[in-house]
Write a protein that holds these residues in place. Structure first.
Motif, PDB file in Angstrom:
ATOM      1  N   UNK A 207     -45.474 -26.993 -19.368  1.00 15.00           N
ATOM      2  CA  UNK A 207     -46.370 -27.995 -18.796  1.00 15.00           C
ATOM      3  C   UNK A 207     -47.553 -28.372 -19.686  1.00 15.00           C
ATOM      4  N   UNK A 208     -48.155 -27.413 -20.373  1.00 14.46           N
ATOM      5  CA  UNK A 208     -49.332 -27.713 -21.200  1.00 14.46           C
ATOM      6  C   UNK A 208     -48.954 -28.665 -22.336  1.00 14.46           C
ATOM      7  N   UNK A 209     -47.884 -28.343 -23.051  1.00 18.16           N
ATOM      8  CA  UNK A 209     -47.457 -29.214 -24.152  1.00 18.16           C
ATOM      9  C   UNK A 209     -47.021 -30.579 -23.635  1.00 18.16           C
ATOM     10  N   UNK A 210     -46.312 -30.595 -22.513  1.00 27.90           N
ATOM     11  CA  UNK A 210     -45.817 -31.859 -21.959  1.00 27.90           C
ATOM     12  C   UNK A 210     -46.977 -32.772 -21.546  1.00 27.90           C
ATOM     13  N   UNK A 211     -48.002 -32.190 -20.955  1.00 28.51           N
ATOM     14  CA  UNK A 211     -49.209 -32.932 -20.557  1.00 28.51           C
ATOM     15  C   UNK A 211     -49.833 -33.611 -21.778  1.00 28.51           C
ATOM     16  N   UNK A 212     -50.044 -32.851 -22.834  1.00 33.54           N
ATOM     17  CA  UNK A 212     -50.652 -33.400 -24.055  1.00 33.54           C
ATOM     18  C   UNK A 212     -49.762 -34.462 -24.697  1.00 33.54           C
TER      19      UNK A 212
END
Length: 368
Positions: A207-212
């Motif tokens: 989720x963190x990478x996808x958000x960015x």
């Protein structure tokens, strides 16, 4: 704040200027840049929401379809594989346990999306009604993150990150195992803003990478991160209910004007007899839209009056960012529900005039 539950994106909020609040026991951003610019970004371009606090439950087994059909008010037998259905779970007396989305993968495999503040209660309710159905019920909420990209440019932005043609996902359908920048996602096209858009369900570690990556892909297109404040104004303008406001254990789907999602002609479901009785006897209260005649802003919980008589309560109220009007939803005595009726909202001990109007304040722009 330490006692609150956090999504995997909690540490990312500060990077984008997130202002954190307690929402149903979760530490979530109420806004980033501000409610108005975030609201306008979704209406004109696109917004990205972290909705990982929502709950997800897997229902699998030979009786999965029969179990869910008993549990909810809508007709699950109408679903095709990879189709999504909005529905409600009711108590025996017709009050609402929760509203939810039902995803059908096949007749023995379903995926339920429930509200964050109701996860434990909903799952216990499902378990208590499992009876002798041949099913497995698994609460997978902690292992799943959900991001939502909403707005007229949502498809073109997200398409930059996948080879799968997103136009092939129709309204209220989904596709599994879609690679978004190499990360496996369940992608659906539903939304809670009145605009076109997609929901991405993925393993929490993505989720963190996808958000960015999504925000970077949409930077030149006007994509903004969006908090709970604009999420509420967006859903409210297009008359989408919020559990705890327009829905609760004390408010039935018929009173909330959601009868279209209650199929009283289908086989038995929990709450059916109570809802049939209520429909036959007539509603004593109903949800209406209203517009203020003054500059006062109505808020959730404010009382509604006709003369000296209290006739209802405001469920949601705002200065609408899109319409620039002070509007609201209220649950009031059915005698006063006719369009054009003058009502009064009690704001700081003063009665302020309002008029009953159509609840569809803003036209939905779904890609159907």
């Amino acid at each position: 704040m330490e006692q609150l539950k956090k999504t995997a994106l909690f540490n990312s909020y500060e990077k984008y200027g997130g202002k954190i609040i307690d929402f149903a026991g979760w530490a979530l951003p109420v806004q980033f840049e501000g409610i108005i610019p975030e609201h306008e970004a979704v209406r004109r371009a696109a917004g990205l929401f972290d909705v990982s606090h929502m709950g997800e439950v897997e229902v699998k087994g030979e009786d999965a379809l029969r179990f869910i059909q008993k549990l909810v008010t809508n007709d699950v037998t109408l679903l095709k594989d990879n189709q999504v259905l909005y529905t409600l779970m009711c108590y025996q007396d017709g009050g609402v346990v929760d509203d939810l989305l039902v995803y059908r993968f096949d007749k023995n495999n379903f995926f339920l999306v429930i509200n964050a503040g109701n996860i434990e209660k909903d799952f216990e309710w499902m378990l208590s009604n499992k009876d002798n159905f041949d099913i497995s019920l698994i609460n997978i909420s902690q292992s799943i993150s959900q991001l939502a990209i909403q707005g007229p440019k949502a498809e073109s932005i997200l398409q930059k990150l996948t080879d799968m043609p997103l136009k092939d996902i129709k309204f209220f359908f989904c596709k599994r195992e879609v690679l978004i920048n190499g990360k496996k996602c369940l992608v659906s096209r539903t939304g809670y803003t009145g605009e076109d858009g997609f929901e991405l369900y993925t393993d929490t570690e993505n989720s963190v990478d996808l958000w960015d990556e999504i925000l970077a892909a949409g930077k030149e297109d006007g994509l903004k991160p969006v908090g709970l404040g604009a999420r509420d104004t967006l859903r409210f303008e297009v008359n989408l209910p919020l559990y705890g406001n327009e829905l609760s254990k004390y408010i039935t789907p018929l009173e909330a004007d959601l009868g279209i999602f209650v199929k009283l002609n289908k086989e038995d479901f929990i709450g059916k007899s109570a809802l049939i009785k209520q429909k036959q006897e007539g509603l004593s209260q109903k949800l209406v839209g209203f517009e203020m005649k003054s500059k006062s802003i109505p808020r959730h919980g404010y009382e509604v009056f006709i003369g000296e008589e209290k006739v209802g309560v405001v469920t949601t109220g705002y200065l609408s960012p899109s319409l620039k009007k002070n509007i609201g939803l209220a649950l009031i005595d059915t005698k006063y529900c006719e369009l054009g009726t003058t009502i009064f909202i009690k704001i700081r001990n003063k009665l302020n005039e309002a008029v009953v109007v159509d609840k569809k304040f803003y036209k939905k722009n779904y890609n159907k």
